[in-house]
Design a protein around this motif. Sequence first.
Motif, mmCIF file in Angstrom:
data_model
loop_
_atom_site.group_PDB
_atom_site.id
_atom_site.type_symbol
_atom_site.label_atom_id
_atom_site.label_comp_id
_atom_site.label_asym_id
_atom_site.label_seq_id
_atom_site.Cartn_x
_atom_site.Cartn_y
_atom_site.Cartn_z
ATOM 1 N N GLU A 196 0.747 -1.302 0.195
ATOM 2 C CA GLU A 196 -0.097 -0.019 0.007
ATOM 3 C C GLU A 196 1.054 1.320 -0.083
ATOM 4 O O GLU A 196 1.717 1.440 0.818
ATOM 5 N N ILE A 197 0.667 2.097 -1.049
ATOM 6 C CA ILE A 197 1.404 2.922 -1.206
ATOM 7 C C ILE A 197 0.646 4.428 -0.930
ATOM 8 O O ILE A 197 -0.426 4.505 -1.588
ATOM 9 N N MET A 198 1.044 5.357 0.103
ATOM 10 C CA MET A 198 0.282 6.548 0.286
ATOM 11 C C MET A 198 1.181 7.543 -0.240
ATOM 12 O O MET A 198 2.270 7.752 0.139
ATOM 13 N N GLY A 199 0.616 8.466 -1.016
ATOM 14 C CA GLY A 199 1.241 9.535 -1.733
ATOM 15 C C GLY A 199 0.687 10.877 -1.488
ATOM 16 O O GLY A 199 -0.602 11.003 -1.300
ATOM 17 N N ILE A 200 1.251 11.991 -1.374
ATOM 18 C CA ILE A 200 0.583 13.428 -1.549
ATOM 19 C C ILE A 200 1.380 14.194 -2.495
ATOM 20 O O ILE A 200 2.461 14.368 -2.397
ATOM 21 N N ASN A 201 0.576 14.534 -3.889
ATOM 22 C CA ASN A 201 1.158 15.294 -4.720
ATOM 23 C C ASN A 201 0.787 16.827 -4.671
ATOM 24 O O ASN A 201 -0.357 17.009 -4.286
ATOM 25 N N LYS A 224 -2.302 25.606 -14.852
ATOM 26 C CA LYS A 224 -2.566 26.841 -15.327
ATOM 27 C C LYS A 224 -3.381 26.337 -16.726
ATOM 28 O O LYS A 224 -3.005 25.400 -17.512
ATOM 29 N N ASN A 225 -4.420 27.275 -16.938
ATOM 30 C CA ASN A 225 -5.371 27.110 -18.014
ATOM 31 C C ASN A 225 -5.753 25.465 -18.062
ATOM 32 O O ASN A 225 -5.696 24.874 -19.100
ATOM 33 N N ASN A 226 -6.008 24.804 -16.864
ATOM 34 C CA ASN A 226 -6.263 23.380 -16.724
ATOM 35 C C ASN A 226 -5.286 22.568 -17.272
ATOM 36 O O ASN A 226 -5.535 21.379 -17.994
ATOM 37 N N LYS A 227 -3.889 22.745 -17.291
ATOM 38 C CA LYS A 227 -3.023 22.218 -17.739
ATOM 39 C C LYS A 227 -1.812 21.845 -16.604
ATOM 40 O O LYS A 227 -1.446 22.938 -16.205
ATOM 41 N N ILE A 228 -1.578 20.753 -16.063
ATOM 42 C CA ILE A 228 -0.356 20.814 -15.184
ATOM 43 C C ILE A 228 0.882 21.028 -15.694
ATOM 44 O O ILE A 228 1.483 20.481 -16.819
ATOM 45 N N VAL A 229 1.556 22.269 -15.166
ATOM 46 C CA VAL A 229 2.718 22.795 -15.609
ATOM 47 C C VAL A 229 4.209 22.415 -14.839
ATOM 48 O O VAL A 229 4.909 22.136 -15.138
ATOM 49 N N GLU A 230 3.616 21.909 -13.323
ATOM 50 C CA GLU A 230 4.601 21.526 -12.462
ATOM 51 C C GLU A 230 4.000 20.451 -11.382
ATOM 52 O O GLU A 230 2.989 21.083 -10.963
ATOM 53 N N GLU A 231 4.717 19.670 -10.970
ATOM 54 C CA GLU A 231 4.333 18.777 -10.133
ATOM 55 C C GLU A 231 5.411 18.350 -9.207
ATOM 56 O O GLU A 231 6.380 17.995 -9.571
ATOM 57 N N TRP A 232 4.956 18.065 -7.748
ATOM 58 C CA TRP A 232 5.983 17.489 -6.844
ATOM 59 C C TRP A 232 5.172 16.048 -6.452
ATOM 60 O O TRP A 232 4.384 16.026 -5.605
ATOM 61 N N ASP A 233 5.799 14.965 -6.751
ATOM 62 C CA ASP A 233 5.159 13.921 -6.624
ATOM 63 C C ASP A 233 6.106 12.996 -5.309
ATOM 64 O O ASP A 233 7.308 12.989 -5.389
ATOM 65 N N THR A 234 5.404 12.951 -4.385
ATOM 66 C CA THR A 234 5.844 12.320 -3.140
ATOM 67 C C THR A 234 5.160 11.221 -2.342
ATOM 68 O O THR A 234 4.062 10.993 -2.004
ATOM 69 N N PHE A 235 5.941 10.176 -2.271
ATOM 70 C CA PHE A 235 5.706 8.988 -1.585
ATOM 71 C C PHE A 235 6.866 8.261 -0.706
ATOM 72 O O PHE A 235 8.084 8.696 -1.157
#
Length: 387
Positions: free
Chosen positions: A349-354, A359-370
């Motif tokens: 089981e992997i719990m993550g918080i991203n 911007k304009n309904n497009k993801i331009v930057e993401e921080w993916d953490t688990f």
Amino acid sequence: MAEEMKKEKAELAFERQGKKMASSNSKVFYGNSKEVTPVGVYDYNDFDTVTKKVQKMEGFDPKYRDFVHYIMKITHDIWENKSIGVIYDTYHNNITMHLGSSNLVGIKDVIGNTLATLHAFPDRRLIGQNVVWSEYGEKGFMSSHRILSTATNLGDSNFGPATGKKINFRTVVDCATTNNRIHEEWLVRDNLWIVTQLGIDPHEYAKKLAKSCKTSVCPLQAQFGLNESMEGQYMPEKYEAKDHSVGEMMLEMASHIFNYKYINEVKKYYADNAVVHYICNKDLNGFDEIQGMIVSLLSSVPNGSYHVERVTINDCEGENEYDVALRWRLRGINEGIGFFGQPTGKPVEIMGINHYHVKNNKIVEEWDTFDGLDVLKQMYMGCGDEA
């Protein structure tokens, strides 16, 4: 004048959108950034001296001007100032802390873990990169706090003897807070990157963690069900957005890409120059690398179920720009070769918080953490010496 009217109109639209979404979808919540001083506007030296107070916080100490200030200040006081007693002032006696595959209960564990961490990393600095928040219940708030930590391993720890090495790592903490006290917390730390920087073999250390858990595992059945993306012979859920709001877009994106495995739809939801800050200090640029990362993660749990627990959204200064926090869980059997290496056939089981900037309904930057180290520990549970 026209520009101000346009901005005010956008703020009202966001507020109406938030109220509508909060009532129509129990997973999506909005917080109005005009009520707080957002992180990133000021250096912390200046942030702590701002006097403007807009947000009403019933039951909270008046020294906190808004909920973002509350989260940033207590973190700074506890860690940088080493004012451990602030935990007694701001945590509930029976707090529950969700840590990947395990939970901690009670304020004593919070105190103990804090002291142990400061013993191992006495110069730890917690740089608050963002706090995405919303209301929680009638008088409470929920925060999602993204932190970049720097530290030197000068003391012994659960990882082993002190190494003297300098490290950095990302942590994301969701806190449910009412009446000036945090009563539930979801904490995700990139422990896989920590052990790697300390010079420790992650697999060997994960085997030790799994082996040490043997005596504490209940001999009765521990796995009461199998989480899979399909329900029997029915195909996985394919959520369709109910409107054009950013909250609905995020729910649709998570369902299509991670549950239905439309990996090609990365091009639909991400900007062509999007950047993903992945665990272990890895930055991914553009469609190909982002798609490859998703395939690598899902390949480890190929039939697992991806579930969104909560989406929290704040508006930004720019038009149609938002900061988003999305808490998720991926559950299933580690039966494929992927990000975590050779499969062991164990349930994980992997719990993550991203965190996302949209911007304009497009993801331009993401921080993916688990916590990848916690996943390795689960993979080796009960494997014995043959692992």
